[in-house]
Write a protein that holds these residues in place. Structure first.
Motif, PDB file in Angstrom:
ATOM      1  N   TYR A 298      20.933 -29.887 -24.254  1.00  0.00           N
ATOM      2  CA  TYR A 298      21.714 -31.058 -23.835  1.00  0.00           C
ATOM      3  C   TYR A 298      22.784 -31.453 -24.862  1.00  0.00           C
ATOM      4  O   TYR A 298      23.725 -32.158 -24.521  1.00  0.00           O
ATOM      5  CB  TYR A 298      20.789 -32.237 -23.540  1.00  0.00           C
ATOM      6  N   ARG A 299      22.645 -31.007 -26.101  1.00  0.00           N
ATOM      7  CA  ARG A 299      23.697 -31.271 -27.084  1.00  0.00           C
ATOM      8  C   ARG A 299      24.951 -30.465 -26.765  1.00  0.00           C
ATOM      9  O   ARG A 299      26.055 -30.825 -27.162  1.00  0.00           O
ATOM     10  CB  ARG A 299      23.218 -30.931 -28.500  1.00  0.00           C
ATOM     11  N   ARG A 300      24.755 -29.357 -26.045  1.00  0.00           N
ATOM     12  CA  ARG A 300      25.863 -28.459 -25.763  1.00  0.00           C
ATOM     13  C   ARG A 300      26.373 -28.569 -24.327  1.00  0.00           C
ATOM     14  O   ARG A 300      27.546 -28.372 -24.070  1.00  0.00           O
ATOM     15  CB  ARG A 300      25.426 -27.019 -26.039  1.00  0.00           C
ATOM     16  N   TRP A 301      25.469 -28.820 -23.392  1.00  0.00           N
ATOM     17  CA  TRP A 301      25.839 -28.909 -21.976  1.00  0.00           C
ATOM     18  C   TRP A 301      25.251 -30.187 -21.406  1.00  0.00           C
ATOM     19  O   TRP A 301      24.067 -30.482 -21.588  1.00  0.00           O
ATOM     20  CB  TRP A 301      25.295 -27.713 -21.201  1.00  0.00           C
ATOM     21  N   SER A 302      26.073 -30.946 -20.683  1.00  0.00           N
ATOM     22  CA  SER A 302      25.605 -32.231 -20.174  1.00  0.00           C
ATOM     23  C   SER A 302      24.697 -32.077 -18.961  1.00  0.00           C
ATOM     24  O   SER A 302      23.938 -32.980 -18.632  1.00  0.00           O
ATOM     25  CB  SER A 302      26.802 -33.129 -19.821  1.00  0.00           C
ATOM     26  N   ASN A 303      24.778 -30.927 -18.276  1.00  0.00           N
ATOM     27  CA  ASN A 303      23.909 -30.715 -17.111  1.00  0.00           C
ATOM     28  C   ASN A 303      23.738 -29.227 -16.853  1.00  0.00           C
ATOM     29  O   ASN A 303      24.399 -28.384 -17.471  1.00  0.00           O
ATOM     30  CB  ASN A 303      24.481 -31.438 -15.873  1.00  0.00           C
ATOM     31  N   LYS A 304      22.848 -28.926 -15.928  1.00  0.00           N
ATOM     32  CA  LYS A 304      22.508 -27.536 -15.614  1.00  0.00           C
ATOM     33  C   LYS A 304      23.706 -26.775 -15.063  1.00  0.00           C
ATOM     34  O   LYS A 304      23.911 -25.605 -15.404  1.00  0.00           O
ATOM     35  CB  LYS A 304      21.355 -27.532 -14.602  1.00  0.00           C
ATOM     36  N   GLU A 305      24.510 -27.411 -14.226  1.00  0.00           N
ATOM     37  CA  GLU A 305      25.640 -26.715 -13.614  1.00  0.00           C
ATOM     38  C   GLU A 305      26.639 -26.244 -14.667  1.00  0.00           C
ATOM     39  O   GLU A 305      27.159 -25.133 -14.586  1.00  0.00           O
ATOM     40  CB  GLU A 305      26.334 -27.606 -12.581  1.00  0.00           C
ATOM     41  N   ASP A 306      26.908 -27.095 -15.671  1.00  0.00           N
ATOM     42  CA  ASP A 306      27.832 -26.704 -16.737  1.00  0.00           C
ATOM     43  C   ASP A 306      27.317 -25.465 -17.461  1.00  0.00           C
ATOM     44  O   ASP A 306      28.078 -24.546 -17.771  1.00  0.00           O
ATOM     45  CB  ASP A 306      28.008 -27.841 -17.746  1.00  0.00           C
ATOM     46  N   LEU A 307      26.014 -25.445 -17.736  1.00  0.00           N
ATOM     47  CA  LEU A 307      25.410 -24.314 -18.431  1.00  0.00           C
ATOM     48  C   LEU A 307      25.496 -23.050 -17.575  1.00  0.00           C
ATOM     49  O   LEU A 307      25.862 -21.975 -18.078  1.00  0.00           O
ATOM     50  CB  LEU A 307      23.950 -24.629 -18.772  1.00  0.00           C
ATOM     51  N   VAL A 308      25.207 -23.168 -16.290  1.00  0.00           N
ATOM     52  CA  VAL A 308      25.239 -21.998 -15.409  1.00  0.00           C
ATOM     53  C   VAL A 308      26.661 -21.438 -15.314  1.00  0.00           C
ATOM     54  O   VAL A 308      26.862 -20.219 -15.352  1.00  0.00           O
ATOM     55  CB  VAL A 308      24.681 -22.340 -14.011  1.00  0.00           C
ATOM     56  N   VAL A 309      27.657 -22.308 -15.204  1.00  0.00           N
ATOM     57  CA  VAL A 309      29.052 -21.840 -15.146  1.00  0.00           C
ATOM     58  C   VAL A 309      29.394 -21.055 -16.406  1.00  0.00           C
ATOM     59  O   VAL A 309      29.961 -19.962 -16.338  1.00  0.00           O
ATOM     60  CB  VAL A 309      30.031 -23.024 -14.973  1.00  0.00           C
TER      61      VAL A 309
END
Length: 200
Positions: A58-69
């Motif tokens: 969560y320090r790097r990506w605010s949500n799962k979708e951002d991480l998946v992209v």
């Protein structure tokens, strides 16, 4: 910013760890590659596979979708170098990149997500298309438009139709074609077949 006793300044917070980010991306791709859809994917599962805490993610990506992209975008190899010597050669280079990517399990899973979950996650797909697909689409458009301008392709060619013919045939082969390795000359054969109708 905090001041240490030595008088030197130290930035607040922990420095970002490239090793942790790579582990998180790899864990996400592994889970997707094993057949886990976006809806089933959880930050908990990714953290567990990566060997990090959820807060690290969560320090790097605010949500799962951002991480998946971000994870899916790493699967798209950089655009191949285009020589500009002929439209045919450049189109073959672009399509052969699709052929090579289709040989990787992770890349096939990206296509499965794009085909099956686009309606459920339109924002995710929109952002993935913008980051990973659009640059390739624009490269192909530029090659075809250059071919029209140089006389290598028909002056009345519908550019979008030409792009659809080329990428659609490759998509059919990579997704629904005969099982097994794609022939190394596939891109060349597809381009030559399309150019038979696109050339002057």
């Amino acid at each position: 910013m905090t001041i240490q006793e030595s008088g030197t300044a130290r930035p607040a917070g922990r420095p970002r760890s490239e090793k942790a980010e790579k582990a998180i991306i790899e864990a996400t791709l592994d889970l997707i590659g094993e057949g886990m859809g976006v809806s089933e994917l959880s930050i908990e599962a990714i953290a567990s596979r990566a060997g990090v805490g959820k807060t690290t993610i969560y320090r790097r990506w605010s949500n799962k979708e951002d991480l998946v992209v971000d994870a899916l975008s790493t699967l798209k190899a950089p655009l191949p170098p285009l020589t500009g010597t002929s439209v045919r050669d450049d189109l073959i280079s672009l399509l052969d990149a699709m052929r090579r990517e289709a040989g990787h399990t992770r890349s096939r899973c990206v296509m499965n997500i794009a085909m099956s979950e686009a309606d459920r996650y339109p924002r995710l797909m929109e952002r993935f298309v913008k980051r990973a697909i659009e640059p390739r689409r624009e490269a192909m458009r530029a090659v075809i438009e250059r071919g029209i301008a140089s006389g290598e392709l028909r002056a009345d060619l519908d550019v979008d139709m030409g792009m659809a013919l080329l990428s659609g045939v490759m998509l059919w082969h990579t997704k629904w074609g005969p099982a097994g390795d794609l022939p190394p000359d596939l891109a060349e054969r597809v381009v030559d077949a399309a150019l038979a109708g696109m050339a002057p």
